[in-house]
Scaffold this motif. Structure first.
Motif, PDB file in Angstrom:
ATOM      1  N   ALA A 248      13.783  -5.399   2.206  1.00 56.25           N
ATOM      2  CA  ALA A 248      12.675  -4.770   1.576  1.00 56.25           C
ATOM      3  C   ALA A 248      12.555  -3.385   2.040  1.00 56.25           C
ATOM      4  O   ALA A 248      12.355  -2.347   1.531  1.00 56.25           O
ATOM      5  N   ILE A 249      12.302  -3.697   3.389  1.00 54.04           N
ATOM      6  CA  ILE A 249      11.650  -2.558   4.317  1.00 54.04           C
ATOM      7  C   ILE A 249      13.019  -1.472   4.459  1.00 54.04           C
ATOM      8  O   ILE A 249      12.922  -0.181   4.438  1.00 54.04           O
ATOM      9  N   GLU A 250      14.170  -1.821   4.406  1.00 57.89           N
ATOM     10  CA  GLU A 250      15.539  -0.983   4.934  1.00 57.89           C
ATOM     11  C   GLU A 250      15.821  -0.337   3.535  1.00 57.89           C
ATOM     12  O   GLU A 250      16.198   0.911   3.646  1.00 57.89           O
ATOM     13  N   PHE A 251      15.590  -0.925   2.317  1.00 58.57           N
ATOM     14  CA  PHE A 251      15.856  -0.172   0.978  1.00 58.57           C
ATOM     15  C   PHE A 251      14.726   0.301   0.316  1.00 58.57           C
ATOM     16  O   PHE A 251      14.706   0.687  -0.629  1.00 58.57           O
ATOM     17  N   GLU A 252      13.459   0.016   1.038  1.00 61.83           N
ATOM     18  CA  GLU A 252      12.299   0.484   0.082  1.00 61.83           C
ATOM     19  C   GLU A 252      12.109  -0.068  -1.174  1.00 61.83           C
ATOM     20  O   GLU A 252      11.786   0.568  -1.897  1.00 61.83           O
ATOM     21  N   SER A 253      12.555  -1.474  -1.279  1.00 61.97           N
ATOM     22  CA  SER A 253      12.737  -1.935  -2.709  1.00 61.97           C
ATOM     23  C   SER A 253      11.558  -3.175  -2.694  1.00 61.97           C
ATOM     24  O   SER A 253      11.399  -4.029  -1.984  1.00 61.97           O
TER      25      SER A 253
ATOM     26  N   LEU B 227       6.420  -1.391  10.926  1.00 60.29           N
ATOM     27  CA  LEU B 227       6.296  -2.568  10.024  1.00 60.29           C
ATOM     28  C   LEU B 227       7.413  -3.651  10.091  1.00 60.29           C
ATOM     29  O   LEU B 227       7.154  -4.697  10.369  1.00 60.29           O
ATOM     30  N   TYR B 228       8.653  -3.051  10.587  1.00 60.77           N
ATOM     31  CA  TYR B 228       9.793  -3.719  10.883  1.00 60.77           C
ATOM     32  C   TYR B 228       9.519  -4.572  12.074  1.00 60.77           C
ATOM     33  O   TYR B 228       9.931  -5.629  12.004  1.00 60.77           O
ATOM     34  N   SER B 229       9.241  -4.056  13.066  1.00 57.11           N
ATOM     35  CA  SER B 229       8.972  -4.671  14.296  1.00 57.11           C
ATOM     36  C   SER B 229       7.818  -5.995  14.029  1.00 57.11           C
ATOM     37  O   SER B 229       8.282  -6.702  14.494  1.00 57.11           O
ATOM     38  N   LEU B 230       6.888  -5.539  13.222  1.00 57.64           N
ATOM     39  CA  LEU B 230       5.930  -6.699  13.031  1.00 57.64           C
ATOM     40  C   LEU B 230       6.693  -7.898  12.168  1.00 57.64           C
ATOM     41  O   LEU B 230       6.278  -9.149  12.870  1.00 57.64           O
ATOM     42  N   TYR B 231       7.626  -7.694  11.329  1.00 57.35           N
ATOM     43  CA  TYR B 231       8.338  -9.023  10.652  1.00 57.35           C
ATOM     44  C   TYR B 231       9.221  -9.554  11.567  1.00 57.35           C
ATOM     45  O   TYR B 231       9.517 -10.712  11.534  1.00 57.35           O
TER      46      TYR B 231
ATOM     47  N   GLN C 109       0.766  -1.292   0.081  1.00 53.80           N
ATOM     48  CA  GLN C 109       0.130   0.060   0.128  1.00 53.80           C
ATOM     49  C   GLN C 109       0.844   1.279   0.013  1.00 53.80           C
ATOM     50  O   GLN C 109       0.525   2.300  -0.544  1.00 53.80           O
ATOM     51  N   GLU C 110       2.080   1.285   0.672  1.00 52.61           N
ATOM     52  CA  GLU C 110       3.016   2.431   0.746  1.00 52.61           C
ATOM     53  C   GLU C 110       4.074   2.555  -0.440  1.00 52.61           C
ATOM     54  O   GLU C 110       4.042   3.462  -0.835  1.00 52.61           O
ATOM     55  N   HIS C 111       4.232   1.309  -1.061  1.00 52.33           N
ATOM     56  CA  HIS C 111       5.170   1.361  -2.222  1.00 52.33           C
ATOM     57  C   HIS C 111       4.796   0.974  -3.434  1.00 52.33           C
ATOM     58  O   HIS C 111       5.479   1.096  -4.632  1.00 52.33           O
TER      59      HIS C 111
END
Length: 405
Positions: free
Chosen positions: A90-95, A161-165, A33-35
């Motif tokens: 993916a979260i770190e690099f928004e990839s 989101l990082y904490s969720l994973y 939804q964000e990316h």
């Protein structure tokens, strides 16, 4: 059955895996939804993972039949944990590409893990307890789905989101540890023989086996009927919400369907002791078909809730019964390939029904669509009921003609 340690390990492991899976799914949707602005691009990402799972299915089936099921589950668990690492990247690099890697690897893991699990269940419990075990297993999966989605939604409000994973990663780690605790007596000599035989064996060997087992083939085809409902479930819920102009109906439908499913899965063992399971399978597939037709009146709130409740209750009977048929009628040396084949079939059917639901909603509308699906279901049931009656009659006649010993 409940005194067996392995039973509790499998059920607790299923609960942990379900919570981790559904928190991850909510996380995936949040990330896209964000990316990923395009809905078509989102569907392609989801389809990529599905396609990977389908393509690896034949190899997964052969490996499961050739080696220890427990070892296959352990390696699949390791791959599952590695897949979450891709999501961290993916979260770190928004990839989005790292997310695609995550989708592919987690589906590859599932293609090995779940058929191996289904093949292992008959080794853990006695045949007379299989129906009860399958019902309990599906109830745990349903509970984990409800808790996982609710927990993920609540967590996203207060954590990143990082904490969720991270939570999902920990859940998968606990699942892997629980798999190591399984104590299953898998015949190593038999595994060696199977391994030698399957080097040249084809995944297509499942088809002749199914042709020789009419009950198993019939149960496999009849799974199309609930799939006509499940494939477009979310789209139908959204459509009903719009028809009634009530956003709260969505949550009520999911709750009623889930609770009724658990009730059905709880009662299936007791009812099957009084009624033949094959007859029950026909009864509840017929109920599902009638439920599809009843959605024609889904403009009425109470009737739509009753329809989904009856549907959930019917599935609570149907899925444990068919799982037990597959586990008992299919020879054990084919379990890995069969359950991989079934997993592939389910994935493909789900996507086909999803696309068909979307197409019908855009062209003929919701009301005509449920009539089409319901009619298809009734035709399939009628055909296989006649076929089953004919096979049963021929079997009875052959037994009467055969000389007594």
């Amino acid at each position: 059955m409940w005194k067996q340690r392995n039973v509790w390990i499998l059920l607790i492991g299923e609960f942990i895996a379900g919570v981790g899976l559904w928190t991850g799914i909510i996380g995936n949707l949040e990330f896209m939804q964000e990316h990923v602005p395009s809905d078509f691009a989102k569907s392609l990402i989801l389809f990529t993972g599905l396609l990977a799972g389908v393509m690896i299915g034949p190899l997964a089936g052969r490996i499961i039949d050739s080696y220890s099921k427990k070892k296959v589950m352990i390696y699949a668990g390791i791959v599952r944990m590695i897949s979450v690492l891709f999501m961290f990247l993916a979260i770190e690099f928004e990839s989005v590409w790292w997310m695609v890697c995550f989708m592919v690897t987690i589906q590859l893991s599932a293609a090995f893990y779940f058929p191996a699990l289904q093949s292992l269940v008959p080794m853990v419990v006695k045949e007379k307890d299989l129906l009860q075990m399958n019902g309990a297993h599906m109830n745990v999966a349903t509970i984990s789905r409800i808790i996982g989605t609710a927990l993920a939604g609540a967590m996203l409000v207060v954590i990143s989101l990082y904490s969720l994973y991270i939570a999902s990663f920990v859940a998968y780690g606990l699942l892997l540890l629980s798999t190591f605790l399984l104590s299953v007596d898998e015949d190593e000599k038999e595994n060696e023989m199977v391994n030698k035989g399957k080097k040249a064996a084809s995944f297509k060997e499942v088809l002749p086996v199914l042709k020789g087992l009419p009950i198993a083939m019939m149960a496999l085809v009849l799974t199309i009927i609930p799939m006509l409902f499940l494939g477009g479930f979310n789209l139908m819920v959204i459509e009903i919400s719009e028809l009634q102009d009530d956003s709260t109906i969505k949550g009520l439908i999911y709750t009623v369907e889930g609770c009724c499913f658990m009730l059905g899965a709880f009662l299936v063992k007791r009812i099957s002791e009084k009624v033949n399971p094959i007859r029950l399978m026909f009864i509840f597939t017929s109920v599902v078909a009638i439920t599809q037709l009843s959605l024609y009146f889904s403009d009425i709130k109470l009737l739509s809730l009753i329809s989904f409740g009856v549907f959930g209750f019917s599935l609570g009977f149907f899925f444990p019964i068919t799982a037990t048929i597959f586990q008992t009628r299919i020879p054990k040396e084919f379990h890995g390939r069969f359950f991989s084949f079934k997993s592939m079939l389910d994935r493909v059917m789900f996507q086909v029904v999803l696309l068909a639901t979307g197409l019908f909603l855009d062209t003929i509308g919701f009301h005509l669509m449920v009539l089409v699906f319901g009619t298809i279901s009734l035709v399939l049931i009628f055909y296989f009921a006649l076929r089953h009656a004919k096979v049963s009659q021929e079997t009875l006649m052959n037994e009467q003609k055969s000389p007594s010993v």
